[in-house]
Design a protein around this motif. Structure first.
Motif, short mmCIF file in Angstrom:
data_model
loop_
_atom_site.label_atom_id
_atom_site.label_comp_id
_atom_site.label_asym_id
_atom_site.label_seq_id
_atom_site.Cartn_x
_atom_site.Cartn_y
_atom_site.Cartn_z
N GLY A 1 0.82 -1.21 0.00
CA GLY A 1 0.00 0.00 0.00
C GLY A 1 0.85 1.24 0.00
N LYS A 2 0.21 2.41 0.09
CA LYS A 2 0.94 3.67 0.18
C LYS A 2 1.60 3.77 1.55
CE LYS A 2 -2.61 5.87 -2.69
NZ LYS A 2 -3.61 6.95 -2.75
N TRP B 1 2.09 1.26 -5.20
CA TRP B 1 2.09 0.65 -3.89
C TRP B 1 3.44 0.01 -3.59
CZ3 TRP B 1 -3.18 -2.25 -2.97
CH2 TRP B 1 -4.19 -1.29 -2.90
N TYR B 2 3.86 0.16 -2.35
CA TYR B 2 5.05 -0.54 -1.88
C TYR B 2 4.66 -1.98 -1.52
CZ TYR B 2 7.50 3.91 -1.27
OH TYR B 2 8.10 5.11 -1.47
N GLU B 3 5.59 -2.85 -1.50
CA GLU B 3 5.36 -4.21 -1.03
C GLU B 3 6.44 -4.55 0.00
OE1 GLU B 3 5.35 -6.84 -4.32
OE2 GLU B 3 3.62 -5.91 -5.27
N LEU B 4 6.03 -4.80 1.21
CA LEU B 4 6.97 -5.17 2.25
C LEU B 4 7.12 -6.68 2.24
CD1 LEU B 4 8.73 -4.28 4.62
CD2 LEU B 4 6.76 -4.62 6.11
N TYR C 1 1.03 1.66 6.59
CA TYR C 1 0.54 1.31 5.25
C TYR C 1 -0.93 1.68 5.14
CZ TYR C 1 4.73 -1.12 3.82
OH TYR C 1 6.01 -1.41 3.45
N ASP C 2 -1.30 2.31 4.04
CA ASP C 2 -2.68 2.69 3.80
C ASP C 2 -3.43 1.57 3.11
OD1 ASP C 2 -3.52 4.99 4.86
OD2 ASP C 2 -3.31 6.23 3.08
N THR C 3 -3.41 0.38 3.68
CA THR C 3 -4.13 -0.75 3.09
C THR C 3 -4.18 -1.86 4.12
OG1 THR C 3 -4.27 -2.24 1.19
CG2 THR C 3 -2.09 -1.89 2.11
N LYS C 4 -4.83 -2.95 3.77
CA LYS C 4 -4.93 -4.08 4.68
C LYS C 4 -3.68 -4.94 4.59
CE LYS C 4 -9.97 -4.36 4.36
NZ LYS C 4 -11.11 -5.23 3.99
N VAL C 5 -3.46 -5.69 5.68
CA VAL C 5 -2.33 -6.63 5.69
C VAL C 5 -2.63 -7.77 4.73
CG1 VAL C 5 -1.03 -8.27 7.10
CG2 VAL C 5 -1.67 -6.04 8.02
#
Length: 608
Positions: free
Chosen positions: A477-478, A516-519, A600-604
């Motif tokens: 997410g962002k 979106w980044y991806e961790l 993160y501006d999204t769900k896990v």
């Protein structure tokens, strides 16, 4: 007095003051460490390989606890990620002080090509993962012999050298070791002189012999000096920046005893040079490129079915091996016409196979090794020893195939001097060795040979193999600055697209189309095919290496359980926005309570 001398004296004076202040806290810290090392906590024997036989609980290097108290502070001494975290500006100055000498600590990445600051904070007796296959515990070995361990060093960080020794004494059946021979190749660092000898005398059994070269000989000739001084039936060569794992020695010497002409290698696990995390390596075997560089090659599952405990390897990485002492000298030892370092591993590999021996990897023997990205020292005269040594090998062992080497190196070295090789040519003749074509046909099988010919730039590092298998998305997410509507974006992009080598700034989360980044579960922060890295204390976007280090990022609650810090264990710093406003350029900062928090501006995303 020179500026350099004044800096050293200031550093020493500061160390004395620090020691006096630390005395008051020493009792409480000693209790903490004593409890940590001695309390018997039940665990799976294949989860941790703990030190059990070390006769002391002393720690040579001074610790740097932060202002937090209690359990959080105690954990920093045993958590490799937290141990490298920079909490104060004073810590950062120590980390950046590349050439400073403070007491027994040599600080700075440039001096050692690894994170000495972090190493100095870690226990000499830290537990590591037992990375062996579960089947290894049921194996039995014939080990009726005496072993000489040979370890050479030059300006090694004292914390790394001593951790290497402590791991040997803690994870080895000591009855097998006749002697440990340390060869100091004329080191210049003060903490490796009288102070090292005193520490060894006070803290280890009297089986360590410390030999000191009167002049710089280099790794290759230093190993020969150690081998000639050895008296054990089996020689085990180790580097000075390793940590042996549980049960590492028996699989090596058992095979040597049953097959005198077999050189046996351990599986080399990875100790990250930036984070000092101990990581399990995949099972790989040694290869080479036509430019005569060592390479790691993957092994198929079908190959492992033949013998899962001993794998035939065409070449050896070089630093870690076991060999019968008489056979070692019969085979010609190392080529003492080679200088300092480089090429000796491939030369010995070709010689072993072509002259009637074989090389195997014992899969139940694992030794962690600090893989440095660069060599931190050069030859005394500044010459390219790697090329000279390689040319000696090429002209003794490759026969007509030396044309392949010249082609791979664009004929750059055809007129380069490599010294007199007549003695080595005579050795080859006396040993009645096969030619190089036999080696390629019989040892370096066609499938393996084809892979090697296509690979011209593989590094001497097992982490390049199957690196994608370690990646699984856990967040995406962002990346938003907590309690704001500002998100991380590239400075050079108006639409939020990330460009190579560009710094990062805060942008409006709602008005910019940010990728979106991806961790990754391996700790990588990725945007498409780009990674967030650190250069000159600034976060930038660079090409992904897949090797962790300064591209490893962890979002975690380090001091306040309700806040997420974005931490880079490779540099010990946290991502930070100095102001909460649009266009502010992000930087790396000490990980104190004022550092920025991100989310993160999204769900896990569930790991896969």
């Amino acid at each position: 007095m020179t500026k350099r001398f004044i800096e050293v004296m200031k550093c020493r004076q500061g160390t004395k003051c620090c020691i006096i202040g630390a005395t008051l806290a020493s009792v409480s810290w000693s209790v903490i460490f004593y409890l940590y090392v001695n309390i018997d906590v039940p665990n799976d024997s294949h989860n941790e390989a703990k030190l059990k036989h070390v006769p002391h609980k002393k720690f040579l290097l001074q610790r740097h606890p932060d202002s937090n108290q209690g359990k959080e502070q105690e954990e920093r001494f045993v958590d490799v990620i937290k141990a490298g975290q920079i909490f104060t500006d004073e810590d950062k100055q120590l980390y950046d002080h590349a050439d400073g000498y403070c007491a027994v600590i040599v600080l700075g990445i440039r001096h050692h090509a690894f994170n000495a600051y972090l190493s100095n904070r870690l226990s000499f007796e830290r537990p590591i993962l037992d990375t062996r296959d579960m089947r290894c515990s049921s194996q039995s070995y014939y080990t009726s012999t005496e072993v000489s361990i040979i370890m050479c060093f030059y300006n090694e960080a004292s914390s790394v050298l001593l951790r290497s020794l402590h791991s040997i004494f803690g994870r080895t059946t000591l009855a097998l070791i006749k002697e440990i021979i340390l060869v100091d190749d004329c080191s210049e660092d003060e903490e490796l002189k009288a102070q090292l000898g005193k520490y060894i005398e006070d803290n280890f059994p009297p089986i360590i012999r410390l030999l000191r070269n009167n002049r710089r000989e280099g790794l290759i000739r230093s190993r020969m000096i150690g081998a000639k001084a050895a008296t054990g039936e089996v020689l085990v060569f180790l580097d000075s920046h390793i940590e042996v794992n549980a049960g590492w020695l028996e699989p090596l010497i058992s095979r040597v005893l049953s097959s005198r002409s077999t050189v046996v290698l351990p599986v080399i696990d990875i100790i990250d040079a930036d984070t000092f995390q101990y990581k399990k390596s995949p099972l790989v075997r040694g290869g080479f490129t036509w430019s005569m560089r060592f390479s790691w090659e993957a092994i198929s599952e079908s190959y492992l079915r033949t013998d899962p405990f001993y794998i035939r390897s065409p070449t050896m990485a070089g630093g870690l091996l076991s060999i019968n002492r008489e056979y070692f000298f019969q085979l010609g030892g190392y080529d003492t016409g080679m200088d300092i370092w480089g090429g000796e591993n491939l030369e010995m590999s070709f010689r072993v196979w072509m002259c009637g021996g074989k090389i195997e990897i014992a899969t139940c023997s694992r030794v962690g090794h600090v893989f440095r990205k660069v060599r931190p020292y050069s030859s005394p005269d500044g010459k390219d020893t790697m090329t000279k040594n390689t040319l000696r090998m090429v002209n003794v062992w490759l026969d007509d195939y030396k044309d392949m080497y010249n082609k791979a190196t664009n004929n750059r070295y055809v007129n380069t001097d490599y010294g007199d090789i007549q003695e080595r040519l005579a050795l080859r003749k006396s040993l009645k060795c096969w030619d190089f074509k036999w080696y390629l046909d019989e040892v370096f099988n066609p499938d393996f040979k084809e892979k090697s010919q296509l690979s011209q730039s593989r590094e001497d590092n097992p982490k390049v193999v199957n690196r994608q298998s370690y990646l699984s998305v856990i967040n995406k997410g962002k990346l938003r600055l907590s309690n704001t509507n500002y998100c991380v974006m590239s400075l050079t992009s108006s639409d939020g697209k990330l460009s190579y080598n560009s710094p990062l700034v805060l942008g409006d989360c709602g008005s910019i189309k940010l990728k979106w980044y991806e961790l990754q579960s391996g700790g990588f922060l990725i945007d498409g095919n780009k990674c967030l890295d650190v250069a000159s204390s600034l976060p930038i976007i660079t090409k992904c290496t897949g090797e962790g280090g300064t591209q490893q990022w962890l979002m975690r609650s380090l001091m306040n359980k309700n806040s997420n810090y974005f931490y880079n264990p490779g540099v010990g710093l946290c991502l930070h926005a100095p102001k909460q406003q649009l266009g502010v350029e992000l930087e790396m900062s000490t990980c104190n309570n004022d550092v920025s928090k991100f989310m993160y501006d999204t769900k896990v995303v569930p790991a896969r």
